[in-house]
Scaffold this motif. Structure first.
Motif, PDB file in Angstrom:
ATOM      1  N   ASP A  53      66.938  43.984  52.339  1.00 23.31           N
ATOM      2  CA  ASP A  53      67.360  44.224  50.964  1.00 23.31           C
ATOM      3  C   ASP A  53      67.076  43.004  50.076  1.00 23.31           C
ATOM      4  OD1 ASP A  53      68.350  45.850  49.010  1.00 23.31           O
ATOM      5  OD2 ASP A  53      70.468  45.364  49.385  1.00 23.31           O
ATOM      6  N   GLY A  54      65.924  42.380  50.318  1.00 25.57           N
ATOM      7  CA  GLY A  54      65.495  41.266  49.470  1.00 25.57           C
ATOM      8  C   GLY A  54      66.041  39.900  49.855  1.00 25.57           C
ATOM      9  N   ALA A  55      66.873  39.819  50.899  1.00 23.62           N
ATOM     10  CA  ALA A  55      67.412  38.494  51.294  1.00 23.62           C
ATOM     11  C   ALA A  55      66.286  37.602  51.777  1.00 23.62           C
ATOM     12  CB  ALA A  55      68.471  38.647  52.382  1.00 23.62           C
ATOM     13  N   PHE A  56      65.322  38.200  52.460  1.00 20.51           N
ATOM     14  CA  PHE A  56      64.126  37.457  52.872  1.00 20.51           C
ATOM     15  C   PHE A  56      63.080  37.657  51.793  1.00 20.51           C
ATOM     16  CE2 PHE A  56      59.993  37.087  54.857  1.00 20.51           C
ATOM     17  CZ  PHE A  56      60.119  35.884  55.518  1.00 20.51           C
ATOM     18  N   ASP A  57      62.551  36.572  51.255  1.00 23.11           N
ATOM     19  CA  ASP A  57      61.642  36.731  50.117  1.00 23.11           C
ATOM     20  C   ASP A  57      60.612  35.602  50.068  1.00 23.11           C
ATOM     21  OD1 ASP A  57      60.413  37.053  47.653  1.00 23.11           O
ATOM     22  OD2 ASP A  57      62.237  37.834  46.728  1.00 23.11           O
ATOM     23  N   ILE A  58      59.351  35.924  50.352  1.00 26.85           N
ATOM     24  CA  ILE A  58      58.297  34.894  50.362  1.00 26.85           C
ATOM     25  C   ILE A  58      57.887  34.479  48.951  1.00 26.85           C
ATOM     26  CG2 ILE A  58      57.328  35.452  52.630  1.00 26.85           C
ATOM     27  CD1 ILE A  58      55.126  37.076  51.149  1.00 26.85           C
ATOM     28  N   THR A  59      58.365  35.196  47.929  1.00 29.09           N
ATOM     29  CA  THR A  59      57.954  34.854  46.553  1.00 29.09           C
ATOM     30  C   THR A  59      58.887  33.830  45.889  1.00 29.09           C
ATOM     31  OG1 THR A  59      59.193  36.619  45.467  1.00 29.09           O
ATOM     32  CG2 THR A  59      56.980  37.169  46.269  1.00 29.09           C
ATOM     33  N   LEU A  60      59.784  33.225  46.697  1.00 27.35           N
ATOM     34  CA  LEU A  60      60.652  32.190  46.134  1.00 27.35           C
ATOM     35  C   LEU A  60      59.911  30.871  45.905  1.00 27.35           C
ATOM     36  CD1 LEU A  60      63.906  32.839  48.145  1.00 27.35           C
ATOM     37  CD2 LEU A  60      63.769  32.659  45.656  1.00 27.35           C
ATOM     38  N   ALA A  61      58.621  30.836  46.247  1.00 24.27           N
ATOM     39  CA  ALA A  61      57.865  29.577  46.200  1.00 24.27           C
ATOM     40  C   ALA A  61      58.049  28.785  44.896  1.00 24.27           C
ATOM     41  CB  ALA A  61      56.386  29.861  46.471  1.00 24.27           C
ATOM     42  N   PRO A  62      57.889  29.399  43.699  1.00 23.04           N
ATOM     43  CA  PRO A  62      58.031  28.587  42.479  1.00 23.04           C
ATOM     44  C   PRO A  62      59.450  28.027  42.319  1.00 23.04           C
ATOM     45  CG  PRO A  62      57.031  30.733  41.991  1.00 23.04           C
ATOM     46  CD  PRO A  62      57.539  30.802  43.393  1.00 23.04           C
ATOM     47  N   VAL A  63      60.430  28.784  42.794  1.00 23.81           N
ATOM     48  CA  VAL A  63      61.822  28.332  42.679  1.00 23.81           C
ATOM     49  C   VAL A  63      62.059  27.157  43.634  1.00 23.81           C
ATOM     50  CG1 VAL A  63      64.236  29.033  42.872  1.00 23.81           C
ATOM     51  CG2 VAL A  63      62.528  30.671  42.048  1.00 23.81           C
ATOM     52  N   SER A  64      61.540  27.305  44.849  1.00 23.62           N
ATOM     53  CA  SER A  64      61.662  26.227  45.839  1.00 23.62           C
ATOM     54  C   SER A  64      60.993  24.951  45.314  1.00 23.62           C
ATOM     55  CB  SER A  64      61.013  26.713  47.138  1.00 23.62           C
ATOM     56  OG  SER A  64      61.221  25.814  48.161  1.00 23.62           O
ATOM     57  N   SER A  65      59.850  25.129  44.639  1.00 26.08           N
ATOM     58  CA  SER A  65      59.162  23.967  44.050  1.00 26.08           C
ATOM     59  C   SER A  65      59.995  23.350  42.929  1.00 26.08           C
ATOM     60  CB  SER A  65      57.798  24.379  43.484  1.00 26.08           C
ATOM     61  OG  SER A  65      56.901  24.613  44.524  1.00 26.08           O
ATOM     62  N   ALA A  66      60.649  24.197  42.143  1.00 30.75           N
ATOM     63  CA  ALA A  66      61.469  23.682  41.032  1.00 30.75           C
ATOM     64  C   ALA A  66      62.588  22.776  41.560  1.00 30.75           C
ATOM     65  CB  ALA A  66      62.062  24.840  40.229  1.00 30.75           C
ATOM     66  N   TRP A  67      63.097  23.110  42.741  1.00 30.24           N
ATOM     67  CA  TRP A  67      64.129  22.261  43.361  1.00 30.24           C
ATOM     68  C   TRP A  67      63.499  21.069  44.092  1.00 30.24           C
ATOM     69  CZ3 TRP A  67      69.331  22.790  42.805  1.00 30.24           C
ATOM     70  CH2 TRP A  67      69.807  24.008  42.297  1.00 30.24           C
ATOM     71  N   GLY A  68      62.171  21.101  44.200  1.00 33.96           N
ATOM     72  CA  GLY A  68      61.460  19.988  44.851  1.00 33.96           C
ATOM     73  C   GLY A  68      61.440  20.052  46.364  1.00 33.96           C
ATOM     74  N   PHE A  69      61.839  21.209  46.926  1.00 30.27           N
ATOM     75  CA  PHE A  69      61.896  21.294  48.387  1.00 30.27           C
ATOM     76  C   PHE A  69      60.514  21.309  49.034  1.00 30.27           C
ATOM     77  CE2 PHE A  69      66.330  22.854  47.796  1.00 30.27           C
ATOM     78  CZ  PHE A  69      66.932  21.884  48.565  1.00 30.27           C
ATOM     79  N   THR A  70      59.530  21.811  48.322  1.00 29.37           N
ATOM     80  CA  THR A  70      58.204  21.888  48.924  1.00 29.37           C
ATOM     81  C   THR A  70      57.488  20.550  48.841  1.00 29.37           C
ATOM     82  OG1 THR A  70      58.163  24.123  48.059  1.00 29.37           O
ATOM     83  CG2 THR A  70      56.102  23.292  48.950  1.00 29.37           C
ATOM     84  N   GLU A  71      57.653  19.880  47.724  1.00 27.08           N
ATOM     85  CA  GLU A  71      56.891  18.656  47.482  1.00 27.08           C
ATOM     86  C   GLU A  71      57.694  17.390  47.742  1.00 27.08           C
ATOM     87  OE1 GLU A  71      57.177  21.219  45.355  1.00 27.08           O
ATOM     88  OE2 GLU A  71      55.177  22.094  45.335  1.00 27.08           O
ATOM     89  N   ASP A  72      58.948  17.546  48.227  1.00 26.58           N
ATOM     90  CA  ASP A  72      59.819  16.378  48.455  1.00 26.58           C
ATOM     91  C   ASP A  72      60.066  15.588  47.163  1.00 26.58           C
ATOM     92  OD1 ASP A  72      59.840  17.122  51.063  1.00 26.58           O
ATOM     93  OD2 ASP A  72      58.933  15.296  51.855  1.00 26.58           O
ATOM     94  N   THR A  73      60.238  16.323  46.052  1.00 25.76           N
ATOM     95  CA  THR A  73      60.545  15.682  44.765  1.00 25.76           C
ATOM     96  C   THR A  73      61.830  16.326  44.240  1.00 25.76           C
ATOM     97  OG1 THR A  73      59.085  17.345  43.793  1.00 25.76           O
ATOM     98  CG2 THR A  73      58.176  15.133  44.088  1.00 25.76           C
ATOM     99  N   TYR A  74      62.924  15.981  44.875  1.00 23.99           N
ATOM    100  CA  TYR A  74      64.167  16.730  44.662  1.00 23.99           C
ATOM    101  C   TYR A  74      64.746  16.540  43.285  1.00 23.99           C
ATOM    102  CZ  TYR A  74      63.261  16.922  49.499  1.00 23.99           C
ATOM    103  OH  TYR A  74      62.616  17.121  50.678  1.00 23.99           O
ATOM    104  N   ARG A  75      65.234  17.634  42.727  1.00 23.46           N
ATOM    105  CA  ARG A  75      65.890  17.595  41.420  1.00 23.46           C
ATOM    106  C   ARG A  75      66.700  18.877  41.273  1.00 23.46           C
ATOM    107  NH1 ARG A  75      62.220  20.995  38.402  1.00 23.46           N
ATOM    108  NH2 ARG A  75      63.058  20.447  36.376  1.00 23.46           N
ATOM    109  N   VAL A  76      67.590  18.896  40.296  1.00 17.81           N
ATOM    110  CA  VAL A  76      68.361  20.109  40.038  1.00 17.81           C
ATOM    111  C   VAL A  76      67.806  20.741  38.773  1.00 17.81           C
ATOM    112  CG1 VAL A  76      70.665  21.047  39.606  1.00 17.81           C
ATOM    113  CG2 VAL A  76      70.382  19.052  41.111  1.00 17.81           C
ATOM    114  N   PRO A  77      67.133  21.908  38.900  1.00 15.41           N
ATOM    115  CA  PRO A  77      66.541  22.511  37.698  1.00 15.41           C
ATOM    116  C   PRO A  77      67.605  23.046  36.742  1.00 15.41           C
ATOM    117  CG  PRO A  77      66.048  23.817  39.687  1.00 15.41           C
ATOM    118  CD  PRO A  77      66.904  22.673  40.115  1.00 15.41           C
TER     119      PRO A  77
END
Ligand code: AMP
Ligand code: MG
Length: 345
Positions: free
Chosen positions: A109-133
């Motif tokens: 029911d959408g709990a698993f979602d591969i399209t969270l990528a831009p959101v994950s990037s906004a938090w800096g989790f992908t690029e190790d540049t952490y911030r609170v959007p």
């Protein structure tokens, strides 16, 4: 920011590393591989051990390249760059994996979602540049999140809507572990353990002919402290949890890496970790992430409806809850402070 490597510590019984295979005694051989941002450990015994480990290592590197969204030349990156434009031929393997990911989204029911990528990037989790959007920034990104923005086109092509990006990080290691199992089987490996960092596959039993013992990390304590030990043979075991990767903001607030697709914020789960045990690595990986998002009650309801896997939930209320099929296989850690209980069928 803290990142813990192997979360299901692979506990190899002392003395089990000496020999296998009856008369044709062989050493258990092992290699370490660094890929997918993780230190991985592979052990094998019986069959064509060296060839199996070499093939496994090559395969891990191949998948790391193919499935990465941070490597510019990967098929995933090509697809992400072409969002909003013409479909991209991503090849059969990636198309099939994306199709499975969309099925997992539908099933959960959408709990698993591969399209969270831009959101994950906004938090800096992908690029190790952490911030609170800012809320406004997340509000702009959320309309591009959701399985409906990924389209399986003709042949092996896939297209993404404008602004949508995918990240297969929540299933890539599980998928890789399925390949490890296939390679071990092809080379006649009889005993082995593959630890891809929180994603473990145990081949056969240990050298004494008993099940392997898999340590379940205590999420509330330092790496290596266990909440219990699980016995398993020929099975995939995957753990997800906020403790595996998180960011502590200057004001002390902790933001963890598993996101709620509905809000774009880190999940506010009453779970500390979810471990899934089943006969498919990709499914175990997808479910461990998704059931963490669902929380304890949601995860239990999902298991009752879908079945086909065993699980261990460690809750913020200090419980270790396990499906009845594990009651003979789990050994609680004495003095851990957890209350251990079987989930009602
Ligand atoms: P795992 O460690 O397998 O639970 O995967 C977590 C990773 O998947 C995160 O570090 C993100 O890159 C990504 N992710 C975060 N939230 C989700 C979600 N709800 N569904 C799918 N992938 C997610
Ligand atoms: Mg996962």
């Amino acid at each position: 920011m803290k990142r813990l490597g192997a979360l299901l510590a692979s506990l190899l019984l002392a003395g089990s590393l000496t020999a296998c295979g009856g008369t044709a005694a062989q050493e258990m051989q092992s290699i370490q591989v660094f890929a997918m941002d993780t230190v991985m450990g592979l052990r094998a015994c019986g069959g064509e051990t060296e060839a199996a480990l070499a093939a496994a290592e090559d395969e891990i590197y191949r998948l790391d390249e193919a499935l990465s969204r941070t490597r510019e030349d990967s098929a995933v990156s090509r697809l992400n760059s072409a969002a909003g434009g013409t479909p991209v031929d991503v090849g059969e393997e990636l198309r099939d994996l994306i199709a499975r990911a969309l099925d997992f989204s539908a099933a959960t029911d959408g709990a698993f979602d591969i399209t969270l990528a831009p959101v994950s990037s906004a938090w800096g989790f992908t690029e190790d540049t952490y911030r609170v959007p800012e809320d406004a920034e997340l509000a702009l990104l959320l309309p591009c999140v959701g399985a409906e923005h990924v389209h399986l086109e003709e042949g092996t092509a896939v297209s993404l809507d404008q602004g949508t990006r995918i990240d297969l990080g929540a299933i890539a290691k599980g998928y890789a572990s399925d390949w490890m199992a296939a390679i071990y089987q092809e080379h006649g490996i009889t005993h082995g353990i593959v630890d891809l960092g929180g994603n473990t596959w145990v081949c056969g039993g240990n050298l004494e002919g008993e099940p392997w013992q898999i340590g379940i990390q205590d999420p509330a304590r330092s790496a290596g402290a266990l909440a219990g030990i699980l016995e398993a043979s020929d099975a995939f075991a995957v753990t997800s949890g906020g403790y595996q990767r998180y960011y502590t903001a200057p004001d002390g607030t902790v933001y963890q890496h598993i996101l709620d697709p509905k809000t774009g914020y880190p999940v506010e789960s009453d779970l500390l970790s979810v471990s899934i045990l089943c006969d498919n690595g990709t499914m175990a990986d997808a479910y461990s992430t998704a059931l963490y998002v669902m929380g304890s009650a949601g995860a239990q309801a999902f298991w009752r409806t879908h079945g086909g896997f065993e699980m261990i939930l460690i809750t913020t209320a200090g419980q270790v809850l396990y499906t009845p099929g594990l009651s003979e296989k789990i050994t609680p850690t004495e003095g851990s402070g957890y209350e251990y209980a079987s989930i009602l069928p």
